[in-house]
Design a protein around this motif. Structure first.
Motif, mmCIF file in Angstrom:
data_model
loop_
_atom_site.group_PDB
_atom_site.id
_atom_site.type_symbol
_atom_site.label_atom_id
_atom_site.label_comp_id
_atom_site.label_asym_id
_atom_site.label_seq_id
_atom_site.Cartn_x
_atom_site.Cartn_y
_atom_site.Cartn_z
ATOM 1 N N THR A 174 -3.559 0.424 -3.081
ATOM 2 C CA THR A 174 -3.045 -0.907 -2.787
ATOM 3 C C THR A 174 -2.794 -1.626 -4.111
ATOM 4 O O THR A 174 -3.372 -1.285 -5.140
ATOM 5 C CB THR A 174 -4.041 -1.731 -1.959
ATOM 6 N N SER A 216 0.852 -1.183 0.000
ATOM 7 C CA SER A 216 0.000 0.000 0.000
ATOM 8 C C SER A 216 0.888 1.233 0.000
ATOM 9 O O SER A 216 1.880 1.285 0.729
ATOM 10 C CB SER A 216 -0.915 0.032 1.225
ATOM 11 N N SER A 248 -9.145 -4.910 -0.022
ATOM 12 C CA SER A 248 -8.153 -3.889 0.310
ATOM 13 C C SER A 248 -8.501 -3.200 1.622
ATOM 14 O O SER A 248 -7.637 -2.980 2.484
ATOM 15 C CB SER A 248 -8.046 -2.867 -0.819
#
Length: 491
Positions: A374, A352, A396
């Motif tokens: 991400t 990320s 995510s």
């Protein structure tokens, strides 16, 4: 079928197939050498894996977001096309590794995750793993041969934990691949050569660090004006670079055709080429193939079947980028530029990036928002890549929550998929590329360029473009000057 030279009948004509940053850089280089240039891009836009976009009004990169400033090629290209004043160092380079359920500061004192001492990775690895690293100098030298997988080699000398917790996530960010398959010679050449000369891996790492094989940051900063940063971005996004290069190509007289795939490549006389598209056939004195390897293989099958087979065997990984915008006031404290994720822990995301903190221009454009992204998917994880957008966003958010405590809902989301986005560099890759190029040596005025051959980073792609353009320019400009009847000819 009529041939078309696309431009005035003066000077040798070069066709560049592929409109990513490699093809654009090759086109600009060829124009500077005195060739007429036509570039063909199958997609409806130029830029390849570089793509500028926006989310909730904030400018963002939806593809590659930075370039290696320690190499000069991409920085020089940006400056050449008028973007030098927009080059920016990251606002922060402090990153973490999300390992065993906690965020641990990224260790220093390593070469692509391979430590020079056990102390360099203390805090991230277990005591058992640290003791294993300390035993490396006691092991007999390991025979490397012509090439070896970096993961297998490092695991044999330092244990799997070093690979799984550090080498794997770092290499995964570059290749979206598997460290136990990736070529050490191709991915970390300085370390490969040092390991051949030193009795232990830790000694090899320290030798690489001492030699400044990657160019010391202070030298890079002095050369680029980026204050010593290893990486650089562009205000507005790296995705703005292709457009600026394209403008420079047009200004120099080049022709850029989008939505125009090359469907066939034919010989024309002893040295010339004909590039066939759906709408026209272009006569060319030279061709640079700056496409993904499978596309190049398809065009070369009738002329160089051995090269085509070798290029067709180059594998690619697909990945998705999930870009999320949040109200800054609703977020927990997030520090640094982001974090990497070891695949061994079984999470969906592999990294990320906190874009609003890493790049000042993102934060300045939308101060009330926090933008992050991400990445999902790597080689062998096609099922992850093919999950629908909502699934990828939900996964995510779940992983971000577990890693950082983030519980807010995004105000905007964007999922960008890069199908076959990253070529894989397994053991033997460099030999495969060398054999393919050797098989093409008998075809004058034809060169390969791009991420599949000479490195996946933007500077490597630009360097590959320049080498290919210079090689064909040397051939066709010299031929033109000797009055070869085919120079600039159309039929």
């Amino acid at each position: 079928m009529n041939a078309d030279t696309t431009g005035p009948h003066a000077g040798p004509h070069a066709v560049v197939v592929g409109g990513g940053i490699t093809g654009l850089a090759a086109a600009l280089r060829l124009l500077a050498a005195g060739a007429r240039v036509t570039l063909l891009e199958a997609d409806g836009r130029l830029g390849g894996k570089l793509l500028a976009g926006e989310i909730a009004g904030a400018p963002v990169d939806l593809g590659a977001e930075s370039l290696l400033a320690r190499r000069p090629e991409a920085v020089a290209l940006a400056e050449h096309v008028g973007l030098g004043d927009r080059l920016r160092s990251p606002a922060t380079t402090t990153a973490s590794v999300w390992s065993r359920g906690r965020l641990v500061p990224m260790p220093k004192g390593h070469v692509m995750g391979v430590p020079g001492t056990a102390d360099a990775v203390a805090g991230l690895l277990s005591e058992e793993a640290l003791r294993r690293i300390e035993r490396d100098p006691e092991l007999p030298p390991t025979e490397l041969g012509d090439d070896t997988a970096i993961g297998a080699y490092v695991a044999a000398r330092m244990g799997h934990e070093v690979v799984d917790r550090l080498v794997e996530p770092l290499l995964g960010g570059v290749y979206a691949g598997d460290a136990y398959r990736i070529s050490m010679k191709a991915a970390v050449p300085a370390l490969f050569e040092a390991a051949r000369r030193h009795p232990s891996l830790t000694a090899a790492v320290r030798a690489v660090q001492a030699s400044g094989a990657a160019v010391p940051a202070d030298v890079a900063g002095a050369a680029t004006g980026l204050g010593g940063a290893a990486f650089a971005g562009l205000d507005g996004g790296i995705g703005t670079l292709p457009g600026a290069v394209a403008d420079a190509v047009r200004a120099a007289g080049g022709t850029l055709l989008t939505g125009t795939p090359a469907t066939a490549l034919l010989r024309s006389g002893a040295t010339g080429w004909r590039v066939v598209t759906r709408e026209r056939t272009l006569d060319a004195d030279a061709v640079v193939l700056a496409t993904p390897a499978p596309v190049a293989a398809g065009l070369l099958g009738g002329h160089a079947p051995e090269a085509a087979a070798l290029l067709g065997g180059i594998d690619y990984a697909s990945m998705a980028l999930v870009t999320l915008a949040f109200r800054r006031a609703e977020l927990p404290e997030l520090s640094g530029s982001g974090f990497l994720v070891p695949p061994v822990d079984g999470h969906t995301i592999k990294a990320s990036t906190f874009s609003s903190q890493k790049w000042g221009w993102v934060g300045e454009a939308a101060p009330e928002l926090f933008v992050l992204r991400t990445s999902v998917g790597r080689h062998g994880e096609e099922a992850q890549f093919h999950r629908d957008d909502e699934d990828l966003i939900a996964a995510s958010l779940k992983d971000l929550g577990a890693a950082t405590g983030l519980a807010a809902r995004p105000v905007a989301t964007t999922v960008t998929r890069w199908t076959g986005g990253l070529p894989q560099y397994p053991v033997g890759h460099l030999d495969r590329v060398a054999r393919a190029r050797a098989a093409l040596a008998g075809l004058p005025g034809l060169r390969l360029a791009g991420a599949a051959y000479d490195g996946v980073g933007i500077p490597a792609c630009v360097a590959s473009a320049h080498r290919a353009a210079d090689a064909v320019a040397d051939e066709i400009i010299a031929t033109s000057e000797t009055g070869h009847p085919g120079a600039g000819h159309s039929s």
